[in-house]
Design a protein around this motif. Structure first.
Motif, PDB file in Angstrom:
ATOM      1  N   ALA A 137     -16.215  -3.039 -67.427  1.00 19.82           N
ATOM      2  CA  ALA A 137     -15.690  -4.050 -66.513  1.00 19.82           C
ATOM      3  C   ALA A 137     -15.189  -5.231 -67.330  1.00 19.82           C
ATOM      4  N   ARG A 190     -17.996   3.239 -68.521  1.00 11.91           N
ATOM      5  CA  ARG A 190     -17.106   2.311 -67.843  1.00 11.91           C
ATOM      6  C   ARG A 190     -17.215   0.933 -68.494  1.00 11.91           C
ATOM      7  N   GLN A 195      -8.292   3.270 -64.479  1.00 13.57           N
ATOM      8  CA  GLN A 195      -8.763   2.072 -63.771  1.00 13.57           C
ATOM      9  C   GLN A 195      -9.277   2.442 -62.381  1.00 13.57           C
ATOM     10  N   VAL A 196     -10.454   1.933 -62.072  1.00 12.11           N
ATOM     11  CA  VAL A 196     -11.021   2.049 -60.729  1.00 12.11           C
ATOM     12  C   VAL A 196     -11.234   0.645 -60.203  1.00 12.11           C
ATOM     13  N   THR A 197     -10.649   0.350 -59.054  1.00  8.26           N
ATOM     14  CA  THR A 197     -10.790  -0.960 -58.430  1.00  8.26           C
ATOM     15  C   THR A 197     -11.324  -0.777 -57.019  1.00  8.26           C
ATOM     16  N   VAL A 198     -12.455  -1.416 -56.759  1.00  8.42           N
ATOM     17  CA  VAL A 198     -13.079  -1.342 -55.439  1.00  8.42           C
ATOM     18  C   VAL A 198     -12.965  -2.716 -54.797  1.00  8.42           C
ATOM     19  N   SER A 199     -12.137  -2.805 -53.776  1.00  7.25           N
ATOM     20  CA  SER A 199     -11.869  -4.097 -53.163  1.00  7.25           C
ATOM     21  C   SER A 199     -11.331  -3.902 -51.760  1.00  7.25           C
ATOM     22  N   LEU A 258      -7.204   2.298 -56.355  1.00  3.95           N
ATOM     23  CA  LEU A 258      -7.766   1.231 -55.538  1.00  3.95           C
ATOM     24  C   LEU A 258      -8.408   1.852 -54.304  1.00  3.95           C
ATOM     25  N   PRO A 271     -17.919  -2.996 -54.990  1.00  2.00           N
ATOM     26  CA  PRO A 271     -17.053  -3.827 -55.842  1.00  2.00           C
ATOM     27  C   PRO A 271     -17.519  -3.870 -57.295  1.00  2.00           C
ATOM     28  N   GLU A 272     -18.810  -3.804 -57.513  1.00  2.00           N
ATOM     29  CA  GLU A 272     -19.328  -3.844 -58.880  1.00  2.00           C
ATOM     30  C   GLU A 272     -19.065  -2.564 -59.666  1.00  2.00           C
ATOM     31  N   THR A 331     -16.073  -1.592 -60.045  1.00  2.00           N
ATOM     32  CA  THR A 331     -14.739  -1.834 -60.595  1.00  2.00           C
ATOM     33  C   THR A 331     -14.800  -1.899 -62.115  1.00  2.00           C
TER      34      THR A 331
END
Length: 129
Positions: free
Chosen positions: A40, A38, A124-128, A11, A88-89, A91
């Motif tokens: 999503a 990737r 998992q990559v989460t951009v938030s 994250l 965020p995109e 992710t």
């Protein structure tokens, strides 16, 4: 056992950075072209970047060009994806894949499982914020 294993996901806040690694076990990556893909939620898997077996040629999807950098260390049998200025995109679950050959094909970014010999399980990559 012949396999690829991704690591380095997590994250991160928008604008942050992550470095993904793809390690091979049971075989050497020297003669393999490596792709990063990737996927999503609710979307198809898409190509992010590709690197030739020597590392001398790289390709990027338009959405990540200038922000992501692919590299490889054949001595360590690994390929990395440095991701900067994350959005965020970005992710998604990120996968690495290997295909025996010297160069990235013209269709490297199109997801077709059989186009690559080996696939990792993903990270998992989460951009938030």
């Amino acid at each position: 056992q012949l396999q690829l294993v991704e690591s380095g996901g997590g994250l991160v806040q928008p604008g942050g950075s992550l470095r993904l690694s793809c390690a091979a076990s049971g075989f050497t990556l020297d003669y393999y072209t490596i792709g990063w893909f990737r996927q999503a939620p609710g979307k198809e898997r898409e190509g992010v970047s590709c690197i030739s077996s020597s590392g001398g040629s790289t390709k990027y999807a338009a959405s990540v060009k200038g922000r992501f950098t692919i590299s490889r260390d054949n001595a360590k049998n690994t390929v990395s994806l440095q991701m900067n200025s994350l959005k965020p995109e970005d992710t998604a679950i990120y996968y690495c894949a290997a295909v025996r050959g010297f160069f990235c094909s013209g269709s490297w970014a199109l997801y077709k499982r059989s186009s690559y010999d080996y696939w990792g399980q993903g990270t998992q990559v989460t951009v938030s914020s």
